[in-house]
Design an enzyme around this catalytic site. Structure first.
Site, PDB file in Angstrom:
ATOM      1  N   ARG A 128       0.817  -1.239   0.000  1.00 41.09           N
ATOM      2  CA  ARG A 128       0.000   0.000   0.000  1.00 41.09           C
ATOM      3  C   ARG A 128       0.836   1.267   0.000  1.00 41.09           C
ATOM      4  O   ARG A 128       0.391   2.308   0.464  1.00 41.09           O
ATOM      5  CB  ARG A 128      -0.965   0.019   1.174  1.00 41.09           C
ATOM      6  CG  ARG A 128      -1.986  -1.099   1.089  1.00 41.09           C
ATOM      7  CD  ARG A 128      -3.214  -0.815   1.904  1.00 41.09           C
ATOM      8  NE  ARG A 128      -4.115  -1.947   1.797  1.00 41.09           N
ATOM      9  CZ  ARG A 128      -3.992  -3.054   2.521  1.00 41.09           C
ATOM     10  NH1 ARG A 128      -3.038  -3.166   3.416  1.00 41.09           N
ATOM     11  NH2 ARG A 128      -4.841  -4.045   2.342  1.00 41.09           N
ATOM     12  N   LYS A 150       3.604  11.209 -11.312  1.00 40.76           N
ATOM     13  CA  LYS A 150       2.791  10.344 -12.162  1.00 40.76           C
ATOM     14  C   LYS A 150       3.548   9.045 -12.374  1.00 40.76           C
ATOM     15  O   LYS A 150       4.698   9.055 -12.813  1.00 40.76           O
ATOM     16  CB  LYS A 150       2.556  11.005 -13.517  1.00 40.76           C
ATOM     17  CG  LYS A 150       1.402  11.976 -13.548  1.00 40.76           C
ATOM     18  CD  LYS A 150       1.020  12.176 -15.005  1.00 40.76           C
ATOM     19  CE  LYS A 150       0.239  13.435 -15.208  1.00 40.76           C
ATOM     20  NZ  LYS A 150      -0.021  13.669 -16.642  1.00 40.76           N
ATOM     21  N   GLU A 192      11.355  17.841 -24.732  1.00 37.78           N
ATOM     22  CA  GLU A 192      10.525  18.256 -23.584  1.00 37.78           C
ATOM     23  C   GLU A 192      11.016  19.596 -23.022  1.00 37.78           C
ATOM     24  O   GLU A 192      10.243  20.361 -22.447  1.00 37.78           O
ATOM     25  CB  GLU A 192      10.511  17.180 -22.490  1.00 37.78           C
ATOM     26  CG  GLU A 192      10.051  15.786 -22.948  1.00 37.78           C
ATOM     27  CD  GLU A 192       8.533  15.614 -23.080  1.00 37.78           C
ATOM     28  OE1 GLU A 192       7.796  16.608 -22.946  1.00 37.78           O
ATOM     29  OE2 GLU A 192       8.098  14.469 -23.349  1.00 37.78           O
ATOM     30  N   LYS A 234       8.589  22.605 -14.151  1.00 43.24           N
ATOM     31  CA  LYS A 234       7.746  21.437 -13.883  1.00 43.24           C
ATOM     32  C   LYS A 234       7.272  21.449 -12.427  1.00 43.24           C
ATOM     33  O   LYS A 234       6.095  21.203 -12.140  1.00 43.24           O
ATOM     34  CB  LYS A 234       8.510  20.148 -14.200  1.00 43.24           C
ATOM     35  CG  LYS A 234       7.729  18.877 -13.902  1.00 43.24           C
ATOM     36  CD  LYS A 234       7.136  18.204 -15.117  1.00 43.24           C
ATOM     37  CE  LYS A 234       6.073  17.198 -14.735  1.00 43.24           C
ATOM     38  NZ  LYS A 234       6.240  15.873 -15.327  1.00 43.24           N
ATOM     39  N   GLU A 244      -3.671  17.509 -12.367  1.00 38.97           N
ATOM     40  CA  GLU A 244      -4.021  17.862 -13.745  1.00 38.97           C
ATOM     41  C   GLU A 244      -5.475  18.281 -13.917  1.00 38.97           C
ATOM     42  O   GLU A 244      -6.204  17.778 -14.763  1.00 38.97           O
ATOM     43  CB  GLU A 244      -3.686  16.686 -14.680  1.00 38.97           C
ATOM     44  CG  GLU A 244      -3.604  17.133 -16.130  1.00 38.97           C
ATOM     45  CD  GLU A 244      -2.954  16.088 -17.045  1.00 38.97           C
ATOM     46  OE1 GLU A 244      -1.876  15.599 -16.698  1.00 38.97           O
ATOM     47  OE2 GLU A 244      -3.542  15.824 -18.096  1.00 38.97           O
ATOM     48  N   ARG A 248      -1.730  21.990 -15.331  1.00 42.64           N
ATOM     49  CA  ARG A 248      -0.811  20.905 -15.704  1.00 42.64           C
ATOM     50  C   ARG A 248      -1.071  20.387 -17.115  1.00 42.64           C
ATOM     51  O   ARG A 248      -0.197  19.796 -17.748  1.00 42.64           O
ATOM     52  CB  ARG A 248      -0.899  19.771 -14.661  1.00 42.64           C
ATOM     53  CG  ARG A 248       0.234  18.752 -14.787  1.00 42.64           C
ATOM     54  CD  ARG A 248       0.359  17.857 -13.561  1.00 42.64           C
ATOM     55  NE  ARG A 248       1.411  16.866 -13.775  1.00 42.64           N
ATOM     56  CZ  ARG A 248       1.846  16.010 -12.864  1.00 42.64           C
ATOM     57  NH1 ARG A 248       1.325  16.026 -11.650  1.00 42.64           N
ATOM     58  NH2 ARG A 248       2.786  15.137 -13.139  1.00 42.64           N
ATOM     59  N   ASN A 252       0.889  19.061 -21.742  1.00 42.25           N
ATOM     60  CA  ASN A 252       0.570  18.129 -22.828  1.00 42.25           C
ATOM     61  C   ASN A 252       0.768  18.752 -24.206  1.00 42.25           C
ATOM     62  O   ASN A 252       0.424  18.143 -25.217  1.00 42.25           O
ATOM     63  CB  ASN A 252      -0.881  17.635 -22.705  1.00 42.25           C
ATOM     64  CG  ASN A 252      -1.052  16.719 -21.510  1.00 42.25           C
ATOM     65  OD1 ASN A 252      -0.095  16.079 -21.078  1.00 42.25           O
ATOM     66  ND2 ASN A 252      -2.253  16.674 -20.958  1.00 42.25           N
ATOM     67  N   HIS A 255       1.566  16.743 -27.269  1.00 44.71           N
ATOM     68  CA  HIS A 255       1.366  15.339 -26.919  1.00 44.71           C
ATOM     69  C   HIS A 255       0.109  14.718 -27.523  1.00 44.71           C
ATOM     70  O   HIS A 255       0.016  13.498 -27.630  1.00 44.71           O
ATOM     71  CB  HIS A 255       1.360  15.159 -25.399  1.00 44.71           C
ATOM     72  CG  HIS A 255       2.743  15.192 -24.799  1.00 44.71           C
ATOM     73  ND1 HIS A 255       3.566  16.303 -24.903  1.00 44.71           N
ATOM     74  CD2 HIS A 255       3.457  14.263 -24.119  1.00 44.71           C
ATOM     75  CE1 HIS A 255       4.716  16.038 -24.294  1.00 44.71           C
ATOM     76  NE2 HIS A 255       4.674  14.806 -23.811  1.00 44.71           N
ATOM     77  N   HIS A 259       1.231  11.449 -29.082  1.00 45.64           N
ATOM     78  CA  HIS A 259       0.763  10.119 -28.681  1.00 45.64           C
ATOM     79  C   HIS A 259       0.171   9.367 -29.864  1.00 45.64           C
ATOM     80  O   HIS A 259       0.354   8.156 -29.995  1.00 45.64           O
ATOM     81  CB  HIS A 259      -0.260  10.231 -27.550  1.00 45.64           C
ATOM     82  CG  HIS A 259       0.347  10.579 -26.222  1.00 45.64           C
ATOM     83  ND1 HIS A 259      -0.309  11.325 -25.258  1.00 45.64           N
ATOM     84  CD2 HIS A 259       1.569  10.291 -25.703  1.00 45.64           C
ATOM     85  CE1 HIS A 259       0.490  11.468 -24.209  1.00 45.64           C
ATOM     86  NE2 HIS A 259       1.634  10.863 -24.456  1.00 45.64           N
ATOM     87  N   HIS A 272       9.667   8.880 -27.956  1.00 43.61           N
ATOM     88  CA  HIS A 272       8.630   9.764 -27.427  1.00 43.61           C
ATOM     89  C   HIS A 272       8.943  11.231 -27.736  1.00 43.61           C
ATOM     90  O   HIS A 272       8.104  11.975 -28.241  1.00 43.61           O
ATOM     91  CB  HIS A 272       8.477   9.531 -25.922  1.00 43.61           C
ATOM     92  CG  HIS A 272       7.518  10.477 -25.261  1.00 43.61           C
ATOM     93  ND1 HIS A 272       6.154  10.398 -25.456  1.00 43.61           N
ATOM     94  CD2 HIS A 272       7.724  11.530 -24.435  1.00 43.61           C
ATOM     95  CE1 HIS A 272       5.570  11.362 -24.773  1.00 43.61           C
ATOM     96  NE2 HIS A 272       6.495  12.066 -24.134  1.00 43.61           N
TER      97      HIS A 272
END
Ligand SMILES: NC(=O)c1ccc[n+]([C@@H]2O[C@H](COP(=O)([O-])OP(=O)(O)OC[C@H]3O[C@@H](n4cnc5c(N)ncnc54)[C@H](O)[C@@H]3O)[C@@H](O)[C@H]2O)c1
Ligand SMILES: [Zn+2]
Length: 364
Positions: A128, A150, A192, A234, A244, A248, A252, A255, A259, A272
């Site tokens: 946990r 994330k 990035e 960041k 997000e 945030r 993206n 992206h 993606h 990427h």
């Protein structure tokens, strides 16, 4: 010339009781153990890495953890995006438990974004939740994935669809590890950096225009201020919008199409960062076509990407393939997407568009 010691710096990620520091420096891996010991009080460290990284850097990291009085062991996962899977997480749970993982264990992720995301997911879920220290070794992980909490794995339906928010206790960036990062990966990481500059830091954008490719070939020390600036950006975004809900989302930028490009390539052949570079160029052109961005914004972005050796033209796929990739879930075919558009260099905002509106007019 400033010494590596003088070049050390720290960036705070302010998240109340989940706050942590990002420590940047050059040649600082031998000090990792003492820093880990300071932020978490466990007796055991389990270091997760992958052979291309572990071969060069795990010895130093383990020695440092041990000399700080931690029992430390190394666990390797196969290199590459395919390791970000539930199956791999399952194997790690078993291996870590067999090695005695308990509530007094800290996970240390030594590697690029793949190691960081998977180790982060395992740390978020094992018993946990165990504390994790991120030690990013790719440029992309240093400026992006290691900060913000994330974590996740990929499933058949798509990338990063299973995961958790789990902030690290510390991010330890030793820029010296970049010495062994292949050039193509360094370029991809810079994408990035360009993203951060394009959405909120015109001055950083100018620095990148001035320094260009010199950033990749030159002294690693020259990268430190760039790394620090990116971590600050960041960290600032994450502090204001951890989950997000709004701000945030600007991260993206590039992206949405990025993606789609990765998924249409089946995650092979295109990195990427390269997909994000193409996605950013597309988004900038689209922003101009929508009348949102000042004329010339896209040309300036494309010129920088080109100087950095990054691609800026979308690979050809049928329009319907792009449409399908943009609407990951068939049920969401008609759903609007929060598309990140530029107002100009250093200024971004989101706009809700249908996939069919995003793809006009470049993609036929
Ligand atoms: N969590 C987030 O917020 C976030 C953000 C962006 C990207 N990501 C994820 O990050 C992943 C991509 O990360 P990446 O680009 O670092 O890929 P990666 O982890 O696959 O690393 C790229 C390659 O470089 C190697 N490598 C890394 N550091 C090295 C070093 N110092 N020396 C030699 N080789 C080294 C790796 O072993 C790998 O072969 C994707 O899965 C993406 O989804 C996550
Ligand atoms: Zn990205």
């Amino acid at each position: 010339m400033s010494s590596p010691v003088a070049a050390r710096s720290r960036v705070e990620v302010a998240l109340g009781e989940r706050s942590y520091g990002i420590e940047l420096g050059l040649g600082t891996l031998p000090e990792l153990g003492a820093a880990v010991k300071q932020v978490v009080g466990p007796t055991r460290a389990m270091l997760i890495t992958t052979p291309p990284v572990g071969r060069r850097w795990a010895g130093r990291a383990l020695a440092s953890l041990r000399s700080a009085g931690l029992r430390a062991r190394r666990f390797d996962i196969p290199d590459g995006e395919r390791s970000k899977s539930l199956a791999q997480a399952g194997r790690l749970y078993d291996a870590l438990l067999a090695a005695g993982a308990d509530r007094g264990t800290v996970i240390v992720a030594l590697g690029g974004g793949v190691v960081g995301d998977l180790a982060g997911f395992v740390a978020a879920t094992l018993l946990r939740g165990l504390p994790i220290v991120q030690v990013p070794t790719s440029l992309l992980a240093m400026v992006d994935s290691s900060v913000g909490g994330k974590t996740g794995v990929n499933v058949a339906r798509g990338k990063n669809l299973v995961g958790a928010f789990h902030q690290p206790r510390l991010v330890w960036i030793d820029a010296a590890t970049l010495a062994t990062l292949p050039l193509r990966q360094r370029r991809a990481g810079l994408a990035e950096v360009v993203k951060h500059a394009a959405i909120c830091d015109a001055q950083l954008f100018e620095t990148l225009e001035r320094e260009g490719e010199g950033l990749l070939g030159g002294e690693l020390e020259r990268l430190l201020p760039i790394l620090e600036r990116n971590c600050t950006i960041k960290a600032g975004v994450v502090s204001q919008d951890e989950r997000e809900a709004g701000l945030r989302m600007l991260l993206n930028f590039g992206h949405t199409l990025g993606h789609a490009i990765e998924s249409l390539a089946r995650y092979r052949g295109v990195l990427h960062g390269e997909a994000v570079a193409m996605g950013m160029a597309f988004a900038a052109r689209r922003s101009e076509a929508l009348g949102m961005a000042k004329a010339g914004t896209a040309a300036r972005l494309v010129a920088l990407l080109t100087r950095l050796g990054l691609p800026s033209e979308l690979p050809w796929h049928p329009r319907r393939a792009y449409l399908a990739a943009l609407s990951v879930d068939k049920k969401k075919r008609d759903a609007r997407i929060r598309f990140v558009a530029l107002r100009g260099i250093g200024q971004a905002e989101t706009v809700s568009l249908l996939p069919s509106e995003i793809l006009v007019p470049e993609v036929r």
